[in-house]
Design an enzyme around this catalytic site. Structure first.
Site, PDB file in Angstrom:
ATOM      1  N   ASP A 265       0.815  -1.219   0.000  1.00  0.00           N
ATOM      2  CA  ASP A 265       0.000   0.000   0.000  1.00  0.00           C
ATOM      3  C   ASP A 265       0.851   1.273   0.000  1.00  0.00           C
ATOM      4  O   ASP A 265       2.027   1.248   0.364  1.00  0.00           O
ATOM      5  CB  ASP A 265      -0.879   0.049   1.267  1.00  0.00           C
ATOM      6  N   ASP A 266       0.192   2.339  -0.376  1.00  0.00           N
ATOM      7  CA  ASP A 266       0.648   3.725  -0.195  1.00  0.00           C
ATOM      8  C   ASP A 266       1.683   4.213  -1.216  1.00  0.00           C
ATOM      9  O   ASP A 266       2.052   5.376  -1.204  1.00  0.00           O
ATOM     10  CB  ASP A 266       1.207   3.985   1.230  1.00  0.00           C
ATOM     11  N   HIS A 316      -6.221   2.998  -3.834  1.00  0.00           N
ATOM     12  CA  HIS A 316      -6.069   3.261  -2.397  1.00  0.00           C
ATOM     13  C   HIS A 316      -6.308   4.741  -2.088  1.00  0.00           C
ATOM     14  O   HIS A 316      -5.657   5.305  -1.209  1.00  0.00           O
ATOM     15  CB  HIS A 316      -4.668   2.811  -1.955  1.00  0.00           C
ATOM     16  N   HIS A 320      -5.073   9.698   0.347  1.00  0.00           N
ATOM     17  CA  HIS A 320      -4.925   8.895   1.546  1.00  0.00           C
ATOM     18  C   HIS A 320      -5.277   9.625   2.846  1.00  0.00           C
ATOM     19  O   HIS A 320      -4.427   9.829   3.729  1.00  0.00           O
ATOM     20  CB  HIS A 320      -3.492   8.347   1.653  1.00  0.00           C
ATOM     21  N   HIS A 409       3.692  -2.265   3.052  1.00  0.00           N
ATOM     22  CA  HIS A 409       3.698  -0.910   2.485  1.00  0.00           C
ATOM     23  C   HIS A 409       4.963  -0.691   1.673  1.00  0.00           C
ATOM     24  O   HIS A 409       6.064  -0.877   2.206  1.00  0.00           O
ATOM     25  CB  HIS A 409       3.589   0.124   3.622  1.00  0.00           C
TER      26      HIS A 409
END
Ligand code: ZN
Length: 466
Positions: A265-266, A316, A320, A409
């Site tokens: 993620d991210d 995502h 964020h 991540h």
């Protein structure tokens, strides 16, 4: 609890009513039993169905199941409009399977039990496959022998006590109505010694919302079968034409192995994502990247590389936010939509799956993202908290098993470091590392819009318990 008992009662009555269909035992001659359970738009479904690991057959069965569920959801939505306090709507199913033609053919009978605001309806759907193809009534029975078949069905109906009761109350009506219209014979199945015909009684008596099955011994209708029924040559198509590459059943070998979906993620982030991509490539492994729009704008080339190397891109959000639960529905939609547009402008397609920041998805969030399946995780490496390669590695080693979705991540250098040993170790344990969508497909689980998934779980058929 009461409701479950009601449903169970219905199942038992139906099981007794129908010859040979032991719902509680999940009768299956071939194939494995799987269960699909979810809640969608006020409808709970719990569908037991057979899985053969043969692409053509499984996808048709899936298609039929989902159209049944969708019809029920629509029906329920229409109904609920009129009601101030709609009661729960539930759809259950069970099935039986029989093999024929040396296991090259399979007959599947799906039985659905629907309960909508206390009104219960049953439905039987038969599907007959041979060499991966769905057969129709015309494929199995000689067209010039239909009258013989109809007569055989009529004799069975005359002998059947259930019909005797109905005939008494409705003289003349029943078996002619059932057998005179040939389309009523399309819902047929094959058993060891019998051919079964399932009839929709509501077509004759409006208030009878049920299906009734008549068994006709094969011995009584031998003359009626076409060559397709007896044919067990895999090179012979259902239509009778020969083709060289007509393999009966296609199989994906990876489906038999334990699967794990690594997710990052991210990102993307230079100096981290590229190292992870190198390691995945070295080990012939695939992963899913849940990308943040702002980072995708910054590092479009990393995004392109992810796609070029066979990885999956998930959405995502654009910027964020710590959680979407505090945003308005419009803002939530914007977060997803803006990111989808950016991703599309870089790689040419929009992501099919969404992961929400922090995994916080309440009712509001889910309904704002109802156009996508929502992917949580089953293993949290806590790499975002520990910033430690050994701790990340330990968590994956201890907690990951077949069907797991692992959260990491690709903005943490410690994660890139950990990956260097995580990937070869999982591979050496026999795991196939696949993308999220691939894992669900290989496990024959449909990823549905508006549903939250933690893991690709296959539940073996279990007995109902109240
Ligand atoms: Zn995140």
């Amino acid at each position: 609890m009461t409701f479950l008992f009601v449903i169970l009662g219905l199942i038992l009555v139906t099981a007794k009513f129908k010859n040979g269909f032991k719902i509680k035992d999940c009768v299956k001659e071939i194939g494995t039993a799987q269960m699909l359970t979810a809640q969608k738009k006020g409808v709970t479904y719990k569908i037991k169905f057979p899985y053969f690991n043969y692409k053509d057959v499984d996808s048709i069965i899936h298609e039929k199941i989902y159209s049944e569920i969708e019809d029920f959801i629509k029906e329920n939505a229409n109904r609920d409009v009129k009601k101030a306090k709609p009661k729960k709507a539930v759809i259950l199913s069970d099935f039986q399977t029989f093999a024929f033609n040396n296991n090259c053919g399979v007959s599947v009978q799906m039985q659905y039990l629907k309960n909508m605001s206390g009104k219960k309806v049953s439905k039987t759907v038969n599907l007959v496959f041979c060499y991966g193809k769905l057969l129709s009534f015309k494929d199995i029975f000689k067209q010039d022998k239909i009258q013989d078949l109809v007569n055989a069905i009529k004799s069975e109906i005359k002998l059947d006590k259930r019909f005797r009761f109905m005939l008494k109350n409705r003289p003349f009506s029943i078996y002619n109505a059932l057998t005179d219209d040939v389309s009523n014979l399309e819902n047929f199945g094959i058993e060891k010694d019998n051919i079964i015909f399932s009839f929709d009684l509501s077509k004759i008596f409006k208030e009878k919302q049920e299906f009734i099955t008549v068994s006709v011994p094969k011995s009584a209708i031998v003359e009626c079968f076409s060559n397709v029924y007896f044919n067990s040559n895999p090179n012979e198509r259902v239509s009778g034409e020969k083709t060289s590459n007509d393999t009966p059943l296609e199989k994906d070998e990876r489906a038999d192995k334990p699967l794990i979906a690594l997710t990052f993620d991210d990102g993307p982030k230079e100096g981290v994502t590229d190292i992870i991509l190198d390691e995945l490539k070295k080990n012939n492994a695939h992963a899913t990247f849940f990308v943040v729009g702002k980072s995708a704008e910054q590092f479009p080339d990393l995004l392109k590389r992810e796609v070029a190397e066979g990885h999956e891109i998930g959405n995502h959000t654009y910027s964020h936010p710590t959680t979407l639960t505090h945003l308005s529905p419009t803002d939530i939609e914007q977060q997803i939509e803006n990111n989808a547009k950016i991703i599309e402008s870089v790689i040419g397609s929009r992501p099919a799956i969404v992961r929400v920041p922090g995994g916080s998805a309440n009712k509001k969030v889910i309904s704002a993202i109802e156009a996508y399946p929502i992917i949580h995780w089953s293993v949290d490496t806590r790499d975002w908290q520990t910033h430690s390669a050994p701790a990340t590695k330990r968590e994956v080693n201890q907690s990951s098993g077949d069907g797991d979705i692992v959260l990491m991540h690709d903005i943490r250098p410690s994660t890139a470091e950990a990956i260097k040993t995580i990937i070869p170790e999982l591979k050496s344990k026999g795991f196939e590392l696949v993308t999220v969508s691939e894992m669900f497909r290989l496990k024959n689980i449909n990823l549905e819009k508006g549903v939250v998934y933690h893991k690709a779980e296959i539940k073996e058929c279990e007995e109902e318990s109240a």
